[in-house]
Scaffold this active site. Structure first.
Site, PDB file in Angstrom:
ATOM      1  N   SER A 146       0.858  -1.187   0.000  1.00 15.69           N
ATOM      2  CA  SER A 146       0.000   0.000   0.000  1.00 15.69           C
ATOM      3  C   SER A 146       0.892   1.234   0.000  1.00 15.69           C
ATOM      4  O   SER A 146       2.033   1.183   0.501  1.00 15.69           O
ATOM      5  CB  SER A 146      -0.889   0.016   1.250  1.00 15.69           C
ATOM      6  OG  SER A 146      -1.513   1.282   1.421  1.00 15.69           O
ATOM      7  N   TYR A 159      -1.450  -0.796  10.441  1.00 18.54           N
ATOM      8  CA  TYR A 159      -1.559  -0.976   8.990  1.00 18.54           C
ATOM      9  C   TYR A 159      -0.321  -0.453   8.271  1.00 18.54           C
ATOM     10  O   TYR A 159       0.263  -1.146   7.420  1.00 18.54           O
ATOM     11  CB  TYR A 159      -2.808  -0.272   8.478  1.00 18.54           C
ATOM     12  CG  TYR A 159      -3.071  -0.492   7.008  1.00 18.54           C
ATOM     13  CD1 TYR A 159      -3.455  -1.744   6.531  1.00 18.54           C
ATOM     14  CD2 TYR A 159      -2.936   0.549   6.090  1.00 18.54           C
ATOM     15  CE1 TYR A 159      -3.699  -1.957   5.181  1.00 18.54           C
ATOM     16  CE2 TYR A 159      -3.182   0.350   4.736  1.00 18.54           C
ATOM     17  CZ  TYR A 159      -3.556  -0.907   4.295  1.00 18.54           C
ATOM     18  OH  TYR A 159      -3.792  -1.113   2.960  1.00 18.54           O
TER      19      TYR A 159
END
Length: 269
Positions: A146, A159
């Site tokens: 990501s 995350y």
């Protein structure tokens, strides 16, 4: 390639295929003539979707596994090898995104779960296939990271850290497999309209549909790209943020809405 692939057609093994990016990539690979091995925790839901596409067992098989369960995802990979053969492409897509606050004791378990899914789960997804791909001298191992890997965001510690670890892990694996014919492809999505992002409480610039992302991701996978940010505009923004002095970066993000913690909003997985 034929629209109805036979057993000689290349095989794509994709985790997290019951929705979002994983499902869009499955459709894109099928369109290119790939056979499919699709993995999800919600295997009944995934099988219903596969049936709705009109795909038989020769074209697509569904495996039930939670990638955070090492034995479970390894067994899914071994079953794929036995039933369908060695994939040409393995996409470790399954992941979770949950906000955390280090002052909260229960959020430490959230961080552990995030790493078990996003990191250990990725290595366990690749594990059954590496030796056979190396022996064959070809294949692509695709890690979905990501742009959140590029700089840490307040409230996103689990995350962001897990996705930064995905980038480092894939880089390490790429070095280990250098010269073997097996490519390691690291993809860094920006914002994609999936169940994972719909609960976000902040602006999502350059938002892509899963289908558009899948088209661009498939091109990167076919090319064997080692590292690709999709869309490229989001990569430029992330790199600029990386260059900002810490004090400026911290001030820029002060007051920014944070991702829901466990129990807030809908679960993102």
């Amino acid at each position: 390639m034929s629209s109805v692939p036979g057993t000689s057609a290349p095989l794509a093994f994709i985790t997290g295929a019951s929705s979002g990016i994983g499902q869009a990539l499955a459709l894109r690979c099928a369109r290119a003539g790939y056979r499919l091995a699709l993995v999800a925790r919600r295997s009944e839901e995934l099988q219903a979707w596969v049936d709705a596409q009109g795909w038989d067992a020769q074209r697509c098989r569904v495996y039930r596994a939670d990638v955070a369960d090492i034995d479970g995802i390894v067994q899914a990979g071994l079953s794929c090898l036995e039933q369908q053969g060695v994939p040409e492409v393995v996409v470790a897509n399954a992941g979770i995104s949950i906000g955390m606050d280090t002052t909260e004791r229960e959020d430490l378990a959230v961080m552990a779960r995030t790493f078990a899914t996003n990191n250990t789960g990725m290595a366990a997804t690749f594990h059954p296939f590496v030796a056979d791909m190396r022996a064959r001298g070809s294949g692509r191992l695709v890690g979905i990271a990501s742009v959140a890997a590029i700089r840490g965001l307040p409230g996103h510690g689990a995350y962001c850290a897990s996705k930064a670890a995905v980038v480092a892990y894939c880089e390490s694996l790429r070095g280990e497999l250098r010269g073997s014919g097996v490519r390691v492809v690291t993809l860094l999505p920006g914002y994609v309209d999936t169940p994972l992002t719909r609960e976000n409480r902040y602006a999502m610039p350059f938002l892509l549909s899963p289908e558009v992302f899948a088209d661009r991701a498939f091109a990167a996978i076919e090319a064997g790209s080692s590292y690709r940010v999709i869309p490229w505009q989001m990569g430029m923004v992330a790199k600029l943020l990386r260059l900002l002095p810490n004090a400026w970066f911290d001030r820029l993000l002060a007051g920014r809405a944070r991702k829901h913690r466990q129990g807030q909003g809908k679960p993102a997985s």
